[in-house]
Write an enzyme that holds these catalytic residues in place. Structure first.
Site, PDB file in Angstrom:
ATOM      1  N   ASP A 116      38.856  55.297  36.006  1.00  0.00           N
ATOM      2  CA  ASP A 116      39.207  54.551  36.987  1.00  0.00           C
ATOM      3  C   ASP A 116      40.808  54.484  37.109  1.00  0.00           C
ATOM      4  OD1 ASP A 116      39.863  52.462  38.949  1.00  0.00           O
ATOM      5  OD2 ASP A 116      38.124  51.382  38.618  1.00  0.00           O
ATOM      6  N   TYR A 120      45.376  51.880  48.211  1.00  0.00           N
ATOM      7  CA  TYR A 120      46.055  50.354  48.899  1.00  0.00           C
ATOM      8  C   TYR A 120      46.958  49.720  47.882  1.00  0.00           C
ATOM      9  CZ  TYR A 120      41.864  48.106  46.992  1.00  0.00           C
ATOM     10  OH  TYR A 120      40.749  47.659  45.877  1.00  0.00           O
ATOM     11  N   LYS A 121      47.047  50.137  46.736  1.00  0.00           N
ATOM     12  CA  LYS A 121      47.697  49.551  45.639  1.00  0.00           C
ATOM     13  C   LYS A 121      49.200  50.284  45.602  1.00  0.00           C
ATOM     14  CE  LYS A 121      43.732  47.565  43.182  1.00  0.00           C
ATOM     15  NZ  LYS A 121      42.855  47.724  42.214  1.00  0.00           N
ATOM     16  N   ARG A 158      50.358  37.344  36.932  1.00  0.00           N
ATOM     17  CA  ARG A 158      50.432  38.654  36.822  1.00  0.00           C
ATOM     18  C   ARG A 158      51.388  39.095  37.960  1.00  0.00           C
ATOM     19  NH1 ARG A 158      45.653  43.014  38.285  1.00  0.00           N
ATOM     20  NH2 ARG A 158      45.993  42.120  40.576  1.00  0.00           N
ATOM     21  N   PHE A 202      37.163  46.144  34.736  1.00  0.00           N
ATOM     22  CA  PHE A 202      37.032  45.660  35.815  1.00  0.00           C
ATOM     23  C   PHE A 202      35.827  45.217  36.263  1.00  0.00           C
ATOM     24  CE2 PHE A 202      37.772  45.162  40.543  1.00  0.00           C
ATOM     25  CZ  PHE A 202      38.806  44.489  40.728  1.00  0.00           C
TER      26      PHE A 202
HETATM   27  C1  LIG Z   1      41.450  46.994  42.537  1.00  0.00           C
HETATM   28  C2  LIG Z   1      40.220  47.624  41.480  1.00  0.00           C
HETATM   29  C3  LIG Z   1      39.243  48.080  42.221  1.00  0.00           C
HETATM   30  C4  LIG Z   1      38.963  47.877  43.747  1.00  0.00           C
HETATM   31  O1  LIG Z   1      37.771  48.534  43.942  1.00  0.00           O
HETATM   32  P1  LIG Z   1      37.391  48.459  45.504  1.00  0.00           P
HETATM   33  O2  LIG Z   1      36.121  49.046  45.627  1.00  0.00           O
HETATM   34  O3  LIG Z   1      38.579  49.131  46.340  1.00  0.00           O
HETATM   35  O4  LIG Z   1      37.398  47.061  45.945  1.00  0.00           O
HETATM   36  C5  LIG Z   1      38.226  48.744  41.290  1.00  0.00           C
HETATM   37  N1  LIG Z   1      38.603  49.129  39.862  1.00  0.00           N
HETATM   38  C6  LIG Z   1      39.614  48.687  39.339  1.00  0.00           C
HETATM   39  C7  LIG Z   1      39.984  48.776  38.073  1.00  0.00           C
HETATM   40  C8  LIG Z   1      40.787  47.993  40.175  1.00  0.00           C
HETATM   41  O5  LIG Z   1      41.765  47.525  39.705  1.00  0.00           O
END
Ligand SMILES: *Cc1c(COP(=O)(O)O)cnc(C)c1O
Length: 415
Positions: free
Chosen positions: A200, A225-226, A374, A129
């Protein structure tokens, strides 16, 4: 029976014997919506709505500053960390809730690099990501100690671990394809080379069983939040292996991570344990939402969630391929359920417009550049019939070419 009726009837049978079917009533899901984007933003639970109203009116409104003690606001980051720990295979005292996933990732990376002073390489995956990679690059620049970020393809990861490498930083479930890493095997491989791991868990927590202790993972971060449904922008969680916590020198030594915040000492002394990963004042409204959102998990076995998640994903793949095969779609996720997280993606020509047209029909997924549509499958509030109906709506959008409408062509900031 037509193939159509057959698919719907089979889905109805599966829904009737679904052990998680009762959970759907806990959530507010708008009429006419099939929500296949809980992997980006989980829905609102009714209990969360009530709790938020009470926290705002009674706790903040009524107690004012006294709330920090009267309602134990000050302990929420660690108390909620312990509640999340149960979902990610961590012991009590190993998880805190604070900041964003991006920021926690930087904090963990910095701590890991400091624990391997002779080594200068962070290994990650090219497909990771972007925020994770940006944070690594930024940290390297900020530290100015000659570290480097080495990005390799997934299959080359084990071979990239050697005695120059300080940290292996990976996302367990790939955000685009949903492909799952073997956390235990990669962590063992890393440790064999003296390398620390930062995982992560953004698309793992609440989606599949995670066993940080069993894997021997060193650091981990993830989103609430997911799949944990704590609301837009709710804070992240951060895990540090208990025996490493005492050696962590925080990158961001804020007063909430001080041994005695209200002693107002002139210089920093880290708190014992995971509390030193805290920096500033916790966001109490979001933490209250998280506290309430976690209640739905109290009597849920994550293994049951995982089984249903795989079954929903498998059914979606079958239905989409059966219905939409003529329209240039191709599966971008592993076909084998055990190798996927809780999402399924397809390469799709004009995917952005297709997704917009689908959303206009009430089936909400999302789009990831350059060409992926997705879909997330959150077993607490989705049924088999939703999956069949969602695939049918996708077929209709492609067959009618509804996506050609100019209204669906303009890209919004958030896709
Ligand atoms: C959604 C997501 C994030 C989001 O990070 P934020 O700091 O909350 O915006 C980070 N890493 C991955 C792999 C994600 O899917």
């Amino acid at each position: 029976m037509s193939q159509e009726q057959d698919a719907a009837a089979r889905a109805a049978v599966l829904d009737a014997s679904d052990p998680l079917a009762g959970k759907r009533a806990a959530f507010h899901l708008p009429d006419g919506v099939i929500y296949l984007d809980g992997n980006s933003l989980g829905p609102l639970a009714h209990a969360v709505e009530q709790r938020m109203a009470a926290v705002v009116r009674q706790e903040w409104g009524g107690s004012l500053i006294r709330g920090w003690t009267a309602h134990d606001w000050i302990d929420l980051p660690l108390r909620l960390g312990d509640r999340i720990a149960r979902l990610i295979g961590a012991p009590p005292g190993a998880v805190a809730v604070a900041d964003s996933t991006s920021v926690n990732l930087a904090k963990c990376l910095a701590a890991a690099l400091a624990l391997r002073p002779g080594r200068k390489v962070i290994v990650s995956e090219r497909e990771n990501f972007p925020t994770d990679l940006y944070m690594a690059e930024g940290l390297i620049a900020g530290l100015g100690q000659g570290h480097e970020l080495c990005l390799v393809a997934r299959e080359d990861l084990p071979g990239a671990l050697n005695d120059r490498v300080a940290v292996l930083m990976l996302t367990e479930v790939d955000y685009k394809s949903g492909r799952l890493h073997d956390m235990a095997a990669l962590t063992a491989k890393a440790h064999g080379a003296g390398v620390l791991t930062v995982w992560d868990l953004a698309h793992s927590a609440g989606a599949l069983p995670v066993d940080l202790s069993g894997a021997g993972a060193d650091f981990a971060v993830g989103c609430t939040y997911k799949y944990l449904n704590a609301g837009p922008g709710a804070p992240s969680f951060v895990f540090v292996r208990p025996d490493l916590q005492g050696q962590v020198q925080p990158l961001l030594p804020g007063w909430m991570g001080h041994a005695a915040p209200f002693a107002f000492e002139g210089s920093y002394r880290p708190a014992a344990g995971i509390a030193r990963m805290l920096a500033g004042t916790p966001p109490i409204l979001s933490l209250a939402a998280l506290d309430s959102a976690l209640d739905v998990w109290d009597d849920v076995d994550i293994v049951t969630v995982r089984e249903k998640s795989i079954a929903l994903g498998d059914l979606f793949i079958t239905e989409v391929e059966r219905r939409c095969g003529d329209f240039g779609l191709s599966l971008a996720s592993p076909r084998e359920g055990a190798q996927r997280g809780s999402q399924v993606s397809f390469h799709c020509p004009d995917g952005y417009a297709v997704m917009q047209a689908l959303i206009a029909r009430g089936v909400i997924g999302d789009f990831r550049a350059p060409d992926l549509i997705r879909f997330g499958f959150a077993p607490l509030y989705l049924g088999y019939r939703d999956v069949v109906d969602g695939a049918a709506a996708l077929e209709a959008v492609l067959r009618d070419e509804a996506w050609r409408d100019p209204a669906f062509q303009n890209r919004a900031k958030v896709t």
